[in-house]
Design a protein around this motif. Structure first.
Motif, PDB file in Angstrom:
ATOM      1  N   ASN A  49      21.988 162.365 -69.793  1.00 43.79           N
ATOM      2  CA  ASN A  49      21.699 162.579 -68.880  1.00 43.79           C
ATOM      3  C   ASN A  49      20.734 163.381 -67.514  1.00 43.79           C
ATOM      4  O   ASN A  49      20.228 163.617 -67.819  1.00 43.79           O
ATOM      5  CB  ASN A  49      22.302 163.256 -68.516  1.00 43.79           C
ATOM      6  CG  ASN A  49      23.201 163.487 -66.972  1.00 43.79           C
ATOM      7  OD1 ASN A  49      23.583 162.715 -66.359  1.00 43.79           O
ATOM      8  ND2 ASN A  49      24.224 165.002 -66.368  1.00 43.79           N
ATOM      9  N   ASP A  50      20.194 162.409 -66.677  1.00 48.16           N
ATOM     10  CA  ASP A  50      18.861 162.345 -65.685  1.00 48.16           C
ATOM     11  C   ASP A  50      18.918 162.519 -64.551  1.00 48.16           C
ATOM     12  O   ASP A  50      19.681 161.577 -64.197  1.00 48.16           O
ATOM     13  CB  ASP A  50      18.348 161.131 -66.202  1.00 48.16           C
ATOM     14  CG  ASP A  50      16.686 160.673 -65.024  1.00 48.16           C
ATOM     15  OD1 ASP A  50      16.882 162.330 -64.813  1.00 48.16           O
ATOM     16  OD2 ASP A  50      15.643 159.495 -64.924  1.00 48.16           O
ATOM     17  N   PRO A  54      22.131 159.264 -60.923  1.00 44.71           N
ATOM     18  CA  PRO A  54      23.219 159.860 -61.328  1.00 44.71           C
ATOM     19  C   PRO A  54      24.360 159.230 -62.651  1.00 44.71           C
ATOM     20  O   PRO A  54      25.791 159.593 -62.869  1.00 44.71           O
ATOM     21  CB  PRO A  54      24.348 158.931 -59.781  1.00 44.71           C
ATOM     22  CG  PRO A  54      22.865 158.122 -59.030  1.00 44.71           C
ATOM     23  CD  PRO A  54      22.141 158.314 -59.693  1.00 44.71           C
ATOM     24  N   GLN A  55      23.821 157.624 -63.437  1.00 42.83           N
ATOM     25  CA  GLN A  55      24.839 157.604 -63.840  1.00 42.83           C
ATOM     26  C   GLN A  55      24.200 157.511 -65.065  1.00 42.83           C
ATOM     27  O   GLN A  55      22.463 157.362 -65.278  1.00 42.83           O
ATOM     28  CB  GLN A  55      24.622 155.423 -64.091  1.00 42.83           C
ATOM     29  CG  GLN A  55      25.770 155.414 -64.549  1.00 42.83           C
ATOM     30  CD  GLN A  55      27.060 155.491 -63.783  1.00 42.83           C
ATOM     31  OE1 GLN A  55      27.569 156.098 -63.483  1.00 42.83           O
ATOM     32  NE2 GLN A  55      27.913 155.273 -65.321  1.00 42.83           N
ATOM     33  N   PRO A  56      24.559 158.427 -66.243  1.00 45.05           N
ATOM     34  CA  PRO A  56      24.070 158.431 -67.568  1.00 45.05           C
ATOM     35  C   PRO A  56      23.363 157.516 -68.297  1.00 45.05           C
ATOM     36  O   PRO A  56      24.577 156.226 -68.443  1.00 45.05           O
ATOM     37  CB  PRO A  56      24.524 159.837 -68.219  1.00 45.05           C
ATOM     38  CG  PRO A  56      26.408 159.674 -68.148  1.00 45.05           C
ATOM     39  CD  PRO A  56      25.661 159.380 -66.318  1.00 45.05           C
ATOM     40  N   THR A  57      22.893 158.078 -69.032  1.00 43.62           N
ATOM     41  CA  THR A  57      22.441 156.296 -70.024  1.00 43.62           C
ATOM     42  C   THR A  57      23.241 156.554 -71.077  1.00 43.62           C
ATOM     43  O   THR A  57      23.747 157.626 -72.421  1.00 43.62           O
ATOM     44  CB  THR A  57      20.939 156.479 -70.666  1.00 43.62           C
ATOM     45  OG1 THR A  57      20.118 156.514 -69.206  1.00 43.62           O
ATOM     46  CG2 THR A  57      20.492 154.669 -71.888  1.00 43.62           C
ATOM     47  N   SER A  61      27.756 152.000 -76.016  1.00 43.42           N
ATOM     48  CA  SER A  61      28.660 152.019 -74.834  1.00 43.42           C
ATOM     49  C   SER A  61      29.877 152.993 -74.080  1.00 43.42           C
ATOM     50  O   SER A  61      29.539 154.028 -74.882  1.00 43.42           O
ATOM     51  CB  SER A  61      29.266 150.846 -75.251  1.00 43.42           C
ATOM     52  OG  SER A  61      30.821 150.888 -76.147  1.00 43.42           O
ATOM     53  N   GLU A  62      29.979 153.050 -73.657  1.00 39.56           N
ATOM     54  CA  GLU A  62      30.798 154.378 -73.115  1.00 39.56           C
ATOM     55  C   GLU A  62      31.999 154.313 -73.612  1.00 39.56           C
ATOM     56  O   GLU A  62      31.869 155.132 -74.463  1.00 39.56           O
ATOM     57  CB  GLU A  62      31.737 153.809 -71.246  1.00 39.56           C
ATOM     58  CG  GLU A  62      30.057 154.460 -70.615  1.00 39.56           C
ATOM     59  CD  GLU A  62      30.676 154.415 -69.103  1.00 39.56           C
ATOM     60  OE1 GLU A  62      32.077 155.396 -69.096  1.00 39.56           O
ATOM     61  OE2 GLU A  62      29.886 154.208 -68.443  1.00 39.56           O
ATOM     62  N   GLU A  63      33.409 152.830 -73.822  1.00 37.39           N
ATOM     63  CA  GLU A  63      33.565 153.384 -75.135  1.00 37.39           C
ATOM     64  C   GLU A  63      33.365 153.180 -76.454  1.00 37.39           C
ATOM     65  O   GLU A  63      34.012 154.350 -77.367  1.00 37.39           O
ATOM     66  CB  GLU A  63      34.846 151.762 -74.607  1.00 37.39           C
ATOM     67  CG  GLU A  63      35.471 151.382 -75.777  1.00 37.39           C
ATOM     68  CD  GLU A  63      36.750 152.459 -75.296  1.00 37.39           C
ATOM     69  OE1 GLU A  63      37.465 153.572 -76.096  1.00 37.39           O
ATOM     70  OE2 GLU A  63      36.755 152.789 -74.492  1.00 37.39           O
TER      71      GLU A  63
END
Length: 172
Positions: A49-50, A54-57, A61-63
């Protein structure tokens, strides 16, 4: 081949240099996680989380990350906490190890001091040397001498037995 020099870990004050280092390290971290999961056949994920993004790496994958986290959360609490330490317990463990090391080194130093006093008493005038020792130190020197004498007796007995065995079994 060039060796990498040890890097001083501290906050990077320069904004541009800090962001560049972050990008490189983030890519390296994701690459390492990919390598370890592939080589070891384990399940893992990375979430970085940077605050400037706004979107974390998320890797893989997210899933995939969601599935890994849920699998971890489904474990009993004891299993989740297995292998984790907090700062206090980590510091206590390190302190105990260091205290044990200090105790061992003190014992080794004491052994060397007594050995030195033993040799001094053997090489010099024992009355002069013994007059500089207190009762405990004299007893330590006597115990060490006794131990060395016993070790020499055992070594001599071993040599005698070997000599007797070789003289009683002449070669054909």
């Amino acid at each position: 081949m060039t060796t990498r020099r040890k890097m001083q870990l501290s906050f990077i004050a320069n904004n541009i240099a800090r962001k560049a280092t972050f990008r490189k390290r983030k890519g390296g971290l994701v690459k390492k996680m990919h390598e370890i999961t592939t080589l070891c056949g384990i399940e893992g994920c990375v979430i970085i989380n940077d605050k400037s993004d706004p979107q974390p790496t998320v890797w893989p994958s997210e899933e995939g990350a969601r599935k890994t986290i849920e699998r971890f959360r489904s474990l009993p609490i004891d299993e989740q906490n297995k292998g984790t330490v907090n700062q206090e317990s980590f510091t206590k463990q390190r302190l105990e190890k260091m205290e044990e090391k200090v105790k061992k080194l003190r014992g080794e130093n004491r052994e060397k001091e007594v050995t030195l006093k033993m040799y001094e008493s053997m090489c010099g005038d024992p009355l002069v040397v013994s007059s500089t020792l207190n009762a405990n130190e004299c007893e330590e020197v006597i115990n060490m001498l006794s131990r060395h004498i016993m070790e020499m007796d055992i070594a001599m007995e071993t040599v005698r037995n070997r000599n007797e065995a070789s003289s009683s079994n002449p070669l054909p």
